[in-house]
Design a protein around this motif. Structure first.
Motif, short mmCIF file in Angstrom:
data_model
loop_
_atom_site.label_atom_id
_atom_site.label_comp_id
_atom_site.label_asym_id
_atom_site.label_seq_id
_atom_site.Cartn_x
_atom_site.Cartn_y
_atom_site.Cartn_z
N ASN A 187 46.82 49.88 32.73
CA ASN A 187 45.66 48.98 32.88
C ASN A 187 45.67 48.31 34.25
O ASN A 187 44.66 47.77 34.69
CB ASN A 187 45.63 47.94 31.75
N THR A 208 39.07 53.45 22.91
CA THR A 208 40.07 52.39 22.71
C THR A 208 40.07 51.91 21.26
O THR A 208 41.12 51.80 20.63
CB THR A 208 39.78 51.20 23.65
N TYR A 240 42.15 46.03 31.08
CA TYR A 240 42.06 45.55 29.70
C TYR A 240 41.76 44.06 29.70
O TYR A 240 42.57 43.23 29.24
CB TYR A 240 43.35 45.83 28.94
N TYR A 275 46.10 43.94 21.92
CA TYR A 275 46.16 44.34 23.33
C TYR A 275 47.24 43.54 24.05
O TYR A 275 46.99 42.86 25.04
CB TYR A 275 44.82 44.14 24.02
N THR A 326 43.36 55.63 24.45
CA THR A 326 42.83 54.55 25.28
C THR A 326 42.80 54.95 26.75
O THR A 326 41.81 54.71 27.46
CB THR A 326 43.68 53.27 25.11
#
Length: 414
Positions: free
Chosen positions: A348, A88, A183, A385, A302
């Motif tokens: 995510n 990531t 995340y 993010y 990621t």
């Protein structure tokens, strides 16, 4: 500590250096790195466009080397979480994180570990994922309100303070979404950045939106990254004859944090999962005629990293379908950079599909696209993010509803 476990990360890191010097000379790379360091890092700043292919990948290699060094000196045994943190952070080193701006936040987390009288190795993941707020380091310097040097010093101080307060906020944000947003630091960082930007705007300080992207590199990056991901699959099959059998076990998991595939199912199955995830999403981007830019490559890396910590084909595809349906029905182009990033990073929410089924995953992806398109204003682009922030909000709303309807207990066990 088993040093041979570092071989994977070291080889991948060498891969970035090889790419860097395959395209640019040392002089061009050095010039490009300086351009990257002296640029604003707000979303979305593609380092390939800013400094060139060589500099962008050299920056990723430098950041990756720093991460491996931190792992090594803290005598950490490699696991799925550390692999996810590496991929990531390196992925975001193609857009937003660089070898300079990541350290104030990491140091801030280190100071918190001293304050808490605990070992820093217990906070490594928070420190690395916490670099989501790296743009805060240099952004005040570019406004030139206080002057460049005082603004930079203030930015470093703010980033260090952010690092100091991140651990307790990260722990609490995990309680909010109950492990259904992979995340987690995106939510924690988004909350901090939103409060910070609210105060900046109260003083009349705001940041210009950025959209700097590279184009025209699809053929080159397709060959490079498909080769890497195919090699991961082939290597997995060579080193572990049980890889496929264990991989089928991975496909049965929900993916909820912290489900460590590396520790639970072995190196072979994990690498096989990571490779197949990378291949799938490269093919997806090409299939919708999207551009393989720095941010898109960062998103794919990621996803590959989280192939060791929660993501697999069965729980990500429903979310991807949901994001595709949402983009198709809404006002945005399916192959625009914002929607591609929302589709990729939207995975995510894979644990929702893993826990509650495909239809729930499609719903999660469907809402994620709309939510993420409205989140960046809140934090002014300071939180890299952005999709993690949006995913956390979606999970906070959807999980209790799905839990009640399906009569499932979702209380997180620490």
């Amino acid at each position: 500590m088993k040093r041979r476990e570092y071989a994977l990360l070291i080889l991948v890191n060498l891969f970035f250096f090889v790419i860097a010097f395959s395209f640019d000379s040392l002089r061009e790379v050095s010039k490009g790195i300086l351009s990257i360091i002296n640029q604003s890092d707000l979303l979305i700043t593609d380092y390939i466009a800013v400094g060139g292919v060589g500099a962008a990948f050299f920056n990723a290699g430098l950041v990756g080397a720093g991460i491996i060094f931190l792992y090594f000196i803290n005598k950490l045994e490699i696991n799925g979480a550390l692999i996810a943190a590496y991929f990531t952070t390196v992925g975001f080193s193609l857009f937003g994180k660089n070898i300079v701006n990541i350290w104030p936040t990491i140091i801030g987390v280190y100071i918190f570990s001293l304050f808490n009288k605990d070992k820093f190795k217990n906070y490594i993941l928070i420190a690395l994922f916490g670099t989501t707020l790296s743009p805060a380091v240099v952004e005040l310097a570019f406004l030139n309100i206080l002057g460049k040097v005082p603004g930079l010093m203030l930015g470093i101080g703010i980033a260090g303070f952010i690092g100091f307060i991140l651990p307790p906020i990260a722990k609490y944000s995990l309680k909010l979404h109950q492990g259904y947003c992979l995340y987690n630091m995106g939510l924690a960082g988004g909350l901090i950045a939103t409060m910070m930007m609210s105060k900046f705007r109260a003083f009349g300080i705001d940041f210009e939106r950025r959209l700097i992207l590279s184009t025209g590199n699809n053929q080159m990056f397709t060959f490079i990254f498909l080769s890497l991901f195919v090699l991961l699959v082939v290597f997995a099959l060579i080193i572990d004859e049980e890889a496929i059998k264990q991989y089928t076990c991975i496909l049965k998991t929900t993916g909820r944090l912290y489900m460590d595939y590396y520790t639970d199912f072995g190196v072979g199955a994990t690498l096989f999962n990571m490779g197949t995830m990378g291949i799938l999403f490269v093919v997806y981007v090409l299939g919708i005629k999207g551009e393989l830019t720095g941010p898109v490559l960062g998103a794919i890396l990621t996803i590959v990293g989280f192939g060791a910590l929660g993501k697999h084909l069965i729980n990500t595809i429903p979310v991807l379908i949901g994001t595709y349906i949402s983009a198709y029905l809404n006002i945005w182009e399916i192959n625009s950079q914002s929607i591609i990033l929302a589709s990729l990073f939207g995975t995510n929410l894979a644990p929702i599909a893993g826990e509650f089924g495909w239809f729930a995953g499609i719903i999660a992806g469907f809402f994620h696209v709309s939510v993420v398109m409205n989140m960046s204003y809140l934090h002014g682009g300071l939180n890299l993010y952005n999709n993690g922030f949006a995913g956390g909000i979606v999970a906070i709303v959807l999980v209790p509803i799905l839990s009640a309807i399906m009569r499932k207990k979702v209380e997180y066990k620490y």
